[in-house]
Design a protein around this motif. Structure first.
Motif, mmCIF file in Angstrom:
data_model
loop_
_atom_site.group_PDB
_atom_site.id
_atom_site.type_symbol
_atom_site.label_atom_id
_atom_site.label_comp_id
_atom_site.label_asym_id
_atom_site.label_seq_id
_atom_site.Cartn_x
_atom_site.Cartn_y
_atom_site.Cartn_z
ATOM 1 N N ASN A 224 0.825 -1.216 0.000
ATOM 2 C CA ASN A 224 0.000 0.000 0.000
ATOM 3 C C ASN A 224 0.856 1.262 0.000
ATOM 4 O O ASN A 224 0.551 2.238 -0.686
ATOM 5 C CB ASN A 224 -0.931 0.002 1.213
ATOM 6 N N GLN A 225 1.939 1.221 0.765
ATOM 7 C CA GLN A 225 2.818 2.394 0.822
ATOM 8 C C GLN A 225 3.468 2.649 -0.529
ATOM 9 O O GLN A 225 3.538 3.798 -0.994
ATOM 10 C CB GLN A 225 3.884 2.194 1.900
ATOM 11 N N HIS A 230 -4.859 1.869 -0.680
ATOM 12 C CA HIS A 230 -5.507 1.518 0.586
ATOM 13 C C HIS A 230 -6.188 0.159 0.440
ATOM 14 O O HIS A 230 -7.362 -0.006 0.759
ATOM 15 C CB HIS A 230 -6.520 2.591 0.982
ATOM 16 N N SER A 232 -7.319 -3.555 1.210
ATOM 17 C CA SER A 232 -7.605 -4.282 2.458
ATOM 18 C C SER A 232 -7.086 -5.709 2.408
ATOM 19 O O SER A 232 -7.082 -6.417 3.414
ATOM 20 C CB SER A 232 -9.115 -4.291 2.716
#
Length: 338
Positions: A224-225, A230, A232
């Motif tokens: 995600n970074q 974002h 899940s």
């Protein structure tokens, strides 16, 4: 003072004199001889090249600056980033011509990204050719190995000074990659438009090389970074592939990345990749290194080892092209390469 007491002082003075002579005279001579034995390049020949009198503007993505540099320095930095330090001379010469061609074409027809920055090229490997400085090379392979590689690369650049590849009277899109998946890509599939000299070329030595495959693993947080996303979980990831297996796009929910952008954000070796999720980790397997277009440097090394000349290697990967002098092309930019 007696002669027996004076003698040790004379000896001490003589020892000090000898040490001083060694430090002032013998040590520098020894260093000079050692340097003569090492593969140091001929600096005068390097700066006398026609390549050295051509300035290419490179956008530095890290600093946001545009750095003018001599064309031969640009070619060297690309060779250091992409070629094997033990590459045969003929493949280094072929690579030198390909990189010089890429730079001259970019000066004539800069990409949208480069033009936006008032540059000819960028140092972004997902947009242009990867670059590495001499200092960065020393840090990665050590000073002695770097020195030998730099000297050989400079000799290849000097031996091909001013030579470029053309097709239809224009410098070509001289793409290259470190190693292919087993055959290079055709421009028709990779770029969406056919280019006569960018055909799919079999690379059997790439296909059998362990270096063809690399892996990298991400946790969900790290993924995600890197993607500024974002997600899940991993289950929503989907790849859309071209007919030759390369990833055109990656989708996850409402988010979409192009295959090259996704690979660049994650530091993947190529756009041909698969992934496997195991728990909270996602492992990517990448096939080939680079765009897979044009010349495979690994396959070129093998062809050179078998005795193929740089001209024959270039004809193999860029069929129908001609070797020409860059002079008329740089003159059209108002630059004199003489």
């Amino acid at each position: 003072m007696s002669q027996s007491h004076a003698l040790p002082g004379v000896l001490q003075f003589g020892v000090r004199l000898a040490l001083a002579f060694a430090a002032i005279v013998l040590l520098p001579v020894g260093i000079a001889r050692a340097l003569q034995r090492s593969p140091m390049p001929d600096v005068s020949a390097w700066i006398a090249q026609r390549d050295a009198r051509i300035q290419v503007r490179v956008f530095d993505g890290e600093t946001g600056d545009v750095r003018p540099m001599p064309l031969n320095t640009y070619v060297l930095d690309v060779l250091l980033a992409n070629c094997d330090p033990n590459a045969p001379t003929a493949s280094l010469e072929a690579a030198s011509i390909a990189v010089r061609t890429y730079a001259v074409r970019s000066m004539l027809h800069p990409s949208v990204q480069a033009r936006r920055e008032h540059a000819d090229l960028t140092d972004n490997p997902s947009l242009d050719l990867a670059m590495e400085t001499e200092h960065e090379l020393e840090l990665s392979i050590g000073s002695q190995s770097a020195l030998a590689f730099i000297a050989r690369a400079q000799a290849a650049i000097e031996a091909t000074d001013g030579k470029i590849l053309t097709y239809g009277g224009q410098p070509i899109l001289a793409f290259l990659c470190q190693i292919s998946t087993g055959r290079t890509r055709s421009a028709e599939i990779a770029l969406g438009s056919p280019v006569p000299y960018l055909r799919s070329t079999p690379c059997p030595d790439d296909a059998t090389s362990p270096a063809r495959v690399s892996t990298i693993t991400y946790t969900l947080g790290a993924l995600n970074q890197a993607l500024s996303a974002h997600l899940s979980g991993f289950s929503g990831l989907r790849a859309i592939r071209s007919s030759d297996g390369f990833v055109q796009a990656v989708k996850a929910g409402g988010a979409v990345w192009s295959g090259p952008a996704f690979a660049a954000d994650l530091g993947l070796a190529s756009d041909d990749f698969t992934w496997v999720a195991r728990g909270d980790r996602l492992t990517f397997s990448c096939y080939g290194r680079g765009s897979d277009l044009g010349m495979s440097l690994h396959e070129a090394d093998v062809l050179a080892e078998r005795g193929m000349s740089f001209a024959a290697i270039l004809a193999h990967f860029y069929p129908g092209t001609r070797l020409e002098d860059m002079q008329s092309f740089v003159q059209s930019l108002g630059i004199s390469g003489n």
